[in-house]
Design a protein around this motif. Structure first.
Motif, PDB file in Angstrom:
ATOM      1  N   GLY A  97       0.884  -1.089   0.041  1.00  9.64           N
ATOM      2  CA  GLY A  97       0.077  -0.066   0.121  1.00  9.64           C
ATOM      3  C   GLY A  97       0.799   1.275  -0.100  1.00  9.64           C
ATOM      4  O   GLY A  97       2.279   1.266   0.082  1.00  9.64           O
ATOM      5  N   CYS A  98       0.271   2.187  -0.222  1.00  8.95           N
ATOM      6  CA  CYS A  98       1.156   3.649  -0.502  1.00  8.95           C
ATOM      7  C   CYS A  98       1.281   4.306   0.988  1.00  8.95           C
ATOM      8  O   CYS A  98       2.590   4.943   1.165  1.00  8.95           O
ATOM      9  N   ILE A  99       0.829   3.727   2.219  1.00 11.52           N
ATOM     10  CA  ILE A  99       1.132   4.339   3.525  1.00 11.52           C
ATOM     11  C   ILE A  99       1.205   3.256   4.102  1.00 11.52           C
ATOM     12  O   ILE A  99       0.376   2.309   4.304  1.00 11.52           O
ATOM     13  N   THR A 100       2.196   3.203   5.121  1.00 12.15           N
ATOM     14  CA  THR A 100       2.413   2.180   6.070  1.00 12.15           C
ATOM     15  C   THR A 100       2.138   2.797   7.706  1.00 12.15           C
ATOM     16  O   THR A 100       2.838   3.898   7.787  1.00 12.15           O
ATOM     17  N   THR A 101       1.501   2.393   8.346  1.00 14.88           N
ATOM     18  CA  THR A 101       1.255   2.745   9.651  1.00 14.88           C
ATOM     19  C   THR A 101       2.272   2.074  10.645  1.00 14.88           C
ATOM     20  O   THR A 101       2.168   0.845  10.687  1.00 14.88           O
ATOM     21  N   LEU A 102       3.038   2.873  11.301  1.00 13.67           N
ATOM     22  CA  LEU A 102       4.018   2.452  12.264  1.00 13.67           C
ATOM     23  C   LEU A 102       3.403   1.936  13.571  1.00 13.67           C
ATOM     24  O   LEU A 102       2.160   2.366  14.025  1.00 13.67           O
ATOM     25  N   ASP A 103       4.099   1.388  14.340  1.00 11.21           N
ATOM     26  CA  ASP A 103       3.595   0.782  15.800  1.00 11.21           C
ATOM     27  C   ASP A 103       3.094   1.854  16.636  1.00 11.21           C
ATOM     28  O   ASP A 103       2.111   1.884  17.403  1.00 11.21           O
ATOM     29  N   ASP A 104       3.882   3.128  16.444  1.00 12.39           N
ATOM     30  CA  ASP A 104       3.217   4.278  17.411  1.00 12.39           C
ATOM     31  C   ASP A 104       2.157   4.843  16.744  1.00 12.39           C
ATOM     32  O   ASP A 104       1.789   6.026  17.461  1.00 12.39           O
ATOM     33  N   GLY A 105       1.489   4.491  15.607  1.00 11.13           N
ATOM     34  CA  GLY A 105       0.321   5.166  14.975  1.00 11.13           C
ATOM     35  C   GLY A 105       0.651   6.078  13.910  1.00 11.13           C
ATOM     36  O   GLY A 105      -0.063   6.544  13.344  1.00 11.13           O
ATOM     37  N   SER A 106       1.770   6.592  13.924  1.00  9.60           N
ATOM     38  CA  SER A 106       2.411   7.400  12.789  1.00  9.60           C
ATOM     39  C   SER A 106       2.306   6.626  11.643  1.00  9.60           C
ATOM     40  O   SER A 106       2.342   5.431  11.483  1.00  9.60           O
ATOM     41  N   THR A 107       2.242   7.511  10.398  1.00 13.11           N
ATOM     42  CA  THR A 107       2.450   6.912   9.051  1.00 13.11           C
ATOM     43  C   THR A 107       3.501   7.593   8.459  1.00 13.11           C
ATOM     44  O   THR A 107       4.035   8.624   8.535  1.00 13.11           O
TER      45      THR A 107
END
Length: 158
Positions: A97-107
């Motif tokens: 996908g174009c966006i990855t959501t990191l563990d801390d909720g940031s993208t």
């Protein structure tokens, strides 16, 4: 240590939780070529695996069932690790996908993660080489005006 595909297939039949195998102490895998190639039933989080000594990822997850969330997490983990340089990472027919959501909720833009591996670690990534809409989430990609946007080649705009 090379983990031959036939041996790995035997292990997979024995254990439904193959991802715990890497936790075995004293095991250093260097060749992960074709490990999950065509694995239609394996879609697990591989980010806890220590792959810093791997020298061969050829065909690693080619034509596998790995979904975007697990692939994103794996790419991010690889980009943040002390992995070997100049590797080919096999992910034929795997989408991201174009966006990855990191563990801390940031993208973060997945292209940024891929670029880090390609440029800074000099990897060749053999995936579909284009981002696709998020899978199974119902999310739409919106441009800054709040409208869904795409370029002429169907690439989402931000």
């Amino acid at each position: 240590m090379d983990l031959p595909k036939k041996k790995f297939e035997q292990i997979m039949k024995i254990s439904s939780k193959a991802h715990s195998l890497i936790g075995c102490r004293g095991v250093t895998v260097t060749n992960m070529a074709l490990m999950f190639a065509q694995a239609s039933a394996y879609n697990q989080d591989l980010t806890a695996w220590d792959v810093n000594n791997v020298t061969n990822f050829t065909g690693f997850i080619d034509d596998s069932a790995m979904d975007q969330a697990h692939y994103h997490a794996l790419l991010y983990r690889l980009s943040q690790s002390n992995v070997q340089m100049n590797l080919t990472f096999g992910a034929n027919n795997v989408t991201y996908g174009c966006i990855t959501t990191l563990d801390d909720g940031s993208t973060v833009a997945t292209e940024q993660i891929r670029s880090d591996l390609i440029i800074n670690k000099q990897w060749e990534l053999n995936d579909l080489d284009r981002c696709a809409p998020a899978d199974a989430t119902g999310l739409r990609l919106l441009n800054p005006t709040g409208e869904e946007g795409r370029t002429s080649d169907n690439t989402p705009t931000f």
